[in-house]
Design a protein around this motif. Sequence first.
Motif, PDB file in Angstrom:
ATOM      1  N   GLU A 255      -6.706  -3.588   0.871  1.00 38.42           N
ATOM      2  CA  GLU A 255      -7.339  -3.154   2.125  1.00 38.42           C
ATOM      3  C   GLU A 255      -8.271  -4.228   2.665  1.00 38.42           C
ATOM      4  OE1 GLU A 255      -8.959   0.659   1.094  1.00 38.42           O
ATOM      5  OE2 GLU A 255      -6.980   1.609   1.165  1.00 38.42           O
TER       6      GLU A 255
ATOM      7  N   LYS B 143      -5.463  -1.389  -4.571  1.00 37.40           N
ATOM      8  CA  LYS B 143      -5.461  -0.909  -3.186  1.00 37.40           C
ATOM      9  C   LYS B 143      -6.720  -1.342  -2.451  1.00 37.40           C
ATOM     10  CE  LYS B 143      -2.331   2.978  -3.514  1.00 37.40           C
ATOM     11  NZ  LYS B 143      -2.097   4.388  -3.360  1.00 37.40           N
TER      12      LYS B 143
ATOM     13  N   TYR C 217      -6.088  -6.807   4.201  1.00 36.63           N
ATOM     14  CA  TYR C 217      -5.562  -6.307   5.469  1.00 36.63           C
ATOM     15  C   TYR C 217      -6.594  -6.495   6.584  1.00 36.63           C
ATOM     16  CZ  TYR C 217      -3.196  -3.383   8.865  1.00 36.63           C
ATOM     17  OH  TYR C 217      -2.567  -2.931   9.998  1.00 36.63           O
TER      18      TYR C 217
ATOM     19  N   LEU D 195       0.822  -1.216   0.000  1.00 35.78           N
ATOM     20  CA  LEU D 195       0.000   0.000   0.000  1.00 35.78           C
ATOM     21  C   LEU D 195       0.857   1.267   0.000  1.00 35.78           C
ATOM     22  CD1 LEU D 195      -2.913  -0.985   2.411  1.00 35.78           C
ATOM     23  CD2 LEU D 195      -3.070  -0.549  -0.060  1.00 35.78           C
TER      24      LEU D 195
END
Length: 92
Positions: A55, A51, A58, A41
């Motif tokens: 995310e 991205k 993540y 990122l």
Amino acid sequence: MPISQQDQLNLLKDILSNHQTDCCGSVSECEQLERLVKSLLMNPTIDSQAKAVLEEIYYYSQSGVNATHLDNHIELHQNELSSWVNDINQYT
């Protein structure tokens, strides 16, 4: 020496594939996912679609680190794991 973006994506894909195939994993793997995603990122060449996927990964890894039953967490995300692996294949 830092690993290349390509190697990071391959490692990310390998861990996610193992979670998908084995329906189990470890907290250390989730922590590794977090570190890989953070690093990716920070790379300005990653596009916005990638991205968004990173995310999601993540959040999955953070939830896995904190999950009481990690294997159940992994099983609940089988569809997402498959989708993320396919998405990463497009970026590699």
